[in-house]
Design an enzyme around this catalytic site. Structure first.
Site, PDB file in Angstrom:
ATOM      1  N   ASP A  88      16.390  12.388  36.111  1.00 58.62           N
ATOM      2  CA  ASP A  88      16.349  13.647  35.377  1.00 58.62           C
ATOM      3  C   ASP A  88      15.606  13.517  34.053  1.00 58.62           C
ATOM      4  O   ASP A  88      15.292  14.522  33.430  1.00 58.62           O
ATOM      5  CB  ASP A  88      17.772  14.161  35.133  1.00 58.62           C
ATOM      6  CG  ASP A  88      17.992  15.517  35.765  1.00 58.62           C
ATOM      7  OD1 ASP A  88      17.168  15.919  36.589  1.00 58.62           O
ATOM      8  OD2 ASP A  88      18.987  16.178  35.417  1.00 58.62           O
TER       9      ASP A  88
ATOM     10  N   ASP B 269      31.423  18.873  40.756  1.00 60.36           N
ATOM     11  CA  ASP B 269      32.141  18.274  41.877  1.00 60.36           C
ATOM     12  C   ASP B 269      33.405  19.062  42.197  1.00 60.36           C
ATOM     13  O   ASP B 269      33.636  19.454  43.341  1.00 60.36           O
ATOM     14  CB  ASP B 269      32.462  16.807  41.584  1.00 60.36           C
ATOM     15  CG  ASP B 269      33.071  16.599  40.201  1.00 60.36           C
ATOM     16  OD1 ASP B 269      33.310  17.583  39.471  1.00 60.36           O
ATOM     17  OD2 ASP B 269      33.311  15.431  39.841  1.00 60.36           O
TER      18      ASP B 269
END
Length: 738
Positions: A143, A450
């Site tokens: 990233d 998540d």
């Protein structure tokens, strides 16, 4: 024809279930008695003619604190109701050519906080999984778009060309190079070879190559610029310079992916990176199953993929099975684990209990996900036309076609032709006006993608399972200093508060959509756990102020309800102790857990709540800081020695220090007052609360007044905390004079 042998088995933990249900009954009964006492006492106060407002408010706040704790306990019934454990039989799987393909997604963001050598060890361990090489594809998301990570990945490929054959030849079980070479013995694997001259020579040679590999990676890190928040997409197939296709076939597919990032576009943190990997991988391998790993969570047991397939290939549960969750375990945990970094509650008890319901939420790493679960089902109706699908999945026709196709056999063959399309899929504007992050892929509402993604999947009817094999399948790096620990938990719970404050609040959104009310309670227990900050702050201040004023808030010793309060306290703590002992630990971990729970509650949880409120009303933007994986040598030595390191921001240290000083003061002055007045019968519980807090947080007292090392609490933090405690005491005294 006989039915094939089962690939796995599920066993109810009967003894644990019986103990849990008995505890639920007796503790619940005691809480009802406590509730009756409080309500009747409040009615008496209301009817009394000489009612004092400060006393009445104090009583209500203490009662509200007890209600919040009771509410959270009630939600915890869910995962204690039916704990199960599972076993797998990978030897019963079909032959290799019939196994499905697997994509491995690994995410990294900053080579300064996430050391490249450690990240590459994770990549290499994933490439070395005990699985058919032509069905294994590894994707690294960078990233930060850092040349450091790309250069290190190329070096990892070169080393893996030698490492994988070595592991296969000698049956190596620990296939993370750093972990393997850190061992003192050579008996890793099923082959008896400790005296083999060939093995010894090969090991020495591969160890030399590993040393060269590390040196090259470190040199790259020293001489190359680091991460950037503004860069175009970059996707590269990692391969040998000579492009020998015969040799390439002996290795898993390895792909570097750096999505486009621009300051003017939201990038959605880790969830955004995973969704890019989901789309890019569909062009190259499109495997039906995906292993998600944090960059520091290496594969410790190469058989984990086969273990997961024992569930995904079971036709009885597979149609609704979204993912198989393995526990997070850590290689750098000390025997004391003073910060509870290994999350004992989650992986020792909560996840077993959740598995007895509809399955646990996934934890951001160490799980094998079914790709189609992330694409949804309502979006894939057969009568949907291309325009409708583009509104859902984006403008790429090739990607939409891939959704309906099986996995590709060899992504290397058409990498160059698919590169332009992959750049589009990794662009920061691709998801605009689509349902990415809302109805498909990893969800964007919260930084805890998540929890939220798995919650939404379970609302749609998907299930999960939890498998905890004897040998840890994955090992990572836990936070081993207080500062990183508190920052990490603040980030987690800020994300959970975001969900609670949204329309997806679990009790409201989940209850009508989930098939099991216990499953909804389990999800809600995680989401609402931050509410502990309210009772902790109230019970660490109000009884103490009333103790100094001689005002009783609890029944006297001679009152039968005194035993109810004693029982509730002992019951809850003895249950925690029983669970710790059942896991093979001593009583010390219980003390550490209680201590860190209090520190988190008065600091992390309230900051999480305030941060989420600010984001909600637009006062600040959501943020995500990667956990620092670079260990400070001094802090790590103190951690291994069981010594707390308080080198953390004052904003995290001041709350617990303030409450400890307040309780020390109230305990000393209150004890004097009890001796003088002789009203110990009425004030016993309040004095005990102060004593319990002081005893539990003695390391804080020690760090403020007695320690001289660099891990002590700074003078500025201690002074500020003393001032805040004095202000609370003065204001409290003035209010009770009203």
């Amino acid at each position: 024809m006989e039915d094939p042998l089962p690939l796995h088995s599920c066993h109810v933990q009967k003894s644990c279930m019986i103990i849990n249900r008995f505890y639920i009954f007796v503790h619940g009964t005691a809480l009802l008695a406590l509730l009756y006492y409080r309500v009747s006492s409040i009615l008496e106060i209301i009817l009394a003619e000489s009612r004092e407002l400060p006393y009445f408010v104090s009583y209500l706040l203490v009662f509200a604190s007890e209600l919040v704790l009771s509410f959270l306990w009630f939600l915890s019934i869910s995962y204690r109701w039916r704990p199960v454990s599972r076993s797998v039989f990978p030897e019963r799987l079909p032959e290799d050519q019939k196994l499905p393909a697997i994509d491995v997604f690994i995410c990294t963001a900053d080579p300064e906080k996430e050391p490249s050598v450690e990240v590459m060890n994770t990549v290499i361990s994933a490439m070395a999984l005990d699985y058919p090489l032509d069905k294994l594809h590894v994707y690294l998301s960078d990233d930060g778009g850092s040349p450091v990570t790309l250069g290190a990945l190329r070096e990892a490929w070169k080393f893996a060309r030698f490492w994988l054959p070595f592991c296969t030849k000698y049956g190596i079980k620990t296939r993370c190079p750093e972990a393997y070479f850190s061992k003192d013995d050579d008996c890793d694997g099923s082959l008896s070879r400790s005296s083999s001259i060939e093995f010894i020579d090969d090991k020495k040679e591969i160890q030399k190559q590993y040393a060269v590999f590390k040196e090259r990676v470190l040199r790259i890190q020293e001489n190359t610029s680091t991460a950037s928040k503004d860069h175009p997409p970059s996707i590269e197939l990692i391969k040998d310079a000579d492009d020998d296709r015969a040799n390439q076939a002996e290795m898993p597919l390895l792909v570097y992916v750096s999505r486009e990032k621009r300051p003017s576009h939201p990038h959605r943190f880790k969830a955004g990176a995973l969704n890019v990997l989901l789309r890019v991988s569909s062009m190259l391998s499109n495997s039906p199953y995906i292993l998600i790993l944090d960059c520091d969570m290496y594969c410790n047991d190469s058989s984990s993929a086969r273990q997961a397939m024992c569930f995904h290939l079971d036709k009885t549960i597979s149609p609704k099975l979204a993912y198989v969750q393995f526990p997070q375990k850590f290689h750098n945990i000390s025997s004391e684990d003073i910060y509870d970094s290994q999350l004992r509650l989650c992986f020792s008890h909560m996840w077993y209990g959740a598995d007895g319901l509809k399955g646990p939420t996934f934890t951001g790493t160490c799980f094998y996900m079914k790709r189609m679960a992330l694409y949804g089902t309502s979006q894939l109706q057969k009568d949907a036309n291309l325009a409708q699908l583009q509104k859902v999945f984006g403008p790429s026709n090739d990607f939409i076609i891939s959704i309906y196709q099986k996995n590709h056999t060899n992504g290397r063959e058409f990498f160059s032709t698919a590169l332009k399309e992959m750049d589009l899929l990794a662009s920061c504007s691709y998801e605009k006006d689509t349902e990415w992050g809302e109805e498909i892929g990893f969800r964007y509402l919260s930084v805890v993608e998540d929890f939220f993604t798995s919650f939404m999947l379970q609302c749609k009817g998907w299930t999960s399972v939890y498998i905890n094999p004897p040998k840890p399948s994955f090992l990572g790096s836990a936070t081993t200093n207080l500062s990183d620990y508190l920052v990490q938990h603040t980030r987690w719970y800020t994300g959970l508060v975001d969900i609670v404050l949204s329309k997806y609040s679990p009790l409201i959104y989940g209850a009508p959509r989930m098939s099991s009310i216990l499953q909804c309670m389990y999800i809600s227990h995680i989401a609402y756990y931050f509410l502990n900050f309210f009772p902790l702050w109230c019970l660490a201040i109000i009884p103490q102020l009333c103790l100094l004023q001689g005002i009783p808030l609890y029944p006297e010793i001679s009152n039968p309800f005194f035993l109810v309060f004693v029982f509730v306290f002992l019951s809850s703590n003895l249950k925690d102790i029983q669970e710790v002992l059942a896991d093979g630990f001593s009583i010390r971990p219980w003390i550490y857990d209680q201590r860190m729970w209090m520190i988190r509650s008065v600091g992390c949880y309230i900051y999480s709540f305030l941060n989420a409120i600010q984001v909600k009303i637009g006062m600040r933007k959501a943020s995500f800081k990667p956990t620092n994986k670079v260990a400070d040598e001094g802090q790590f030595k103190r951690y291994l020695s069981g010594i707390y390191d308080f080198q953390a921001s004052t904003m995290f240290i001041a709350p617990i220090c303030t409450l400890v000083i307040l309780n020390v003061t109230s305990l000393l002055l209150g004890a004097v007052k009890i001796v003088v007045t002789g009203n110990y019968d009425e004030m016993f519980i309040q004095a005990f609360i102060s004593f319990f807090i002081v005893a539990l947080q003695y390391p804080v007292i020690e760090a403020m007044f007695f320690r001289k090392d660099s891990g002590r609490i700074s003078e500025s933090s201690a002074t500020l905390s003393a001032l805040l405690a004095a202000i609370i005491l003065v204001i409290g005294s003035l209010l009770f004079m009203y």
